[in-house]
Write a protein that holds these residues in place. Structure first.
Motif, PDB file in Angstrom:
ATOM      1  N   MET A   1      52.925  39.145  34.452  1.00 26.76           N
ATOM      2  CA  MET A   1      53.420  39.476  33.128  1.00 26.76           C
ATOM      3  C   MET A   1      53.934  38.188  32.484  1.00 26.76           C
ATOM      4  SD  MET A   1      56.476  42.178  32.065  1.00 26.76           S
ATOM      5  CE  MET A   1      55.724  43.524  32.897  1.00 26.76           C
ATOM      6  N   ASP A   2      53.543  37.930  31.247  1.00 27.28           N
ATOM      7  CA  ASP A   2      54.010  36.717  30.572  1.00 27.28           C
ATOM      8  C   ASP A   2      55.410  36.931  29.995  1.00 27.28           C
ATOM      9  OD1 ASP A   2      53.859  37.848  27.963  1.00 27.28           O
ATOM     10  OD2 ASP A   2      51.762  37.290  27.788  1.00 27.28           O
ATOM     11  N   LYS A   3      56.031  35.850  29.574  1.00 23.90           N
ATOM     12  CA  LYS A   3      57.419  35.880  29.092  1.00 23.90           C
ATOM     13  C   LYS A   3      57.599  36.804  27.894  1.00 23.90           C
ATOM     14  CE  LYS A   3      58.144  31.133  30.516  1.00 23.90           C
ATOM     15  NZ  LYS A   3      58.340  29.767  30.056  1.00 23.90           N
ATOM     16  N   ASP A   4      56.686  36.733  26.942  1.00 21.16           N
ATOM     17  CA  ASP A   4      56.810  37.554  25.736  1.00 21.16           C
ATOM     18  C   ASP A   4      56.704  39.042  26.062  1.00 21.16           C
ATOM     19  OD1 ASP A   4      57.188  35.396  24.003  1.00 21.16           O
ATOM     20  OD2 ASP A   4      55.036  35.097  23.775  1.00 21.16           O
ATOM     21  N   THR A   5      55.787  39.397  26.940  1.00 24.00           N
ATOM     22  CA  THR A   5      55.639  40.794  27.344  1.00 24.00           C
ATOM     23  C   THR A   5      56.890  41.275  28.060  1.00 24.00           C
ATOM     24  OG1 THR A   5      53.246  40.493  27.567  1.00 24.00           O
ATOM     25  CG2 THR A   5      54.218  42.413  28.660  1.00 24.00           C
ATOM     26  N   GLN A  29      63.702  28.948  27.786  1.00 24.90           N
ATOM     27  CA  GLN A  29      62.254  29.010  27.968  1.00 24.90           C
ATOM     28  C   GLN A  29      61.622  29.919  26.914  1.00 24.90           C
ATOM     29  OE1 GLN A  29      60.886  27.050  30.505  1.00 24.90           O
ATOM     30  NE2 GLN A  29      63.004  26.380  30.605  1.00 24.90           N
TER      31      GLN A  29
END
Length: 64
Positions: A1-5, A29
């Motif tokens: 899972m990426d940071k924005d998600t 970050q």
């Protein structure tokens, strides 16, 4: 899972008004905070809080 998600999922939780991901040294970050909150200041404060909690936790375990 990426940071924005990840932050979007956290922000869906009732009562959460924003989120951020910071490194141990307080570098931001990613963030989705309100404009009224400075993410760099919040990152520095949170880094200090986490460092102090970690230090105190280690000290308490020595007394076992």
């Amino acid at each position: 899972m990426d940071k924005d998600t990840l932050m979007n999922e956290v922000n869906k939780i009732s009562g959460v008004q924003g989120s951020m991901i910071i490194s141990k040294d307080g570098l931001v970050q990613a963030n989705s905070l309100k404009d009224s909150l400075d993410p760099n200041l919040a990152g520095a404060v949170l880094s200090s809080v986490f460092t102090n909690i970690d230090s105190q936790s280690k000290r308490m375990q020595r007394g076992k």
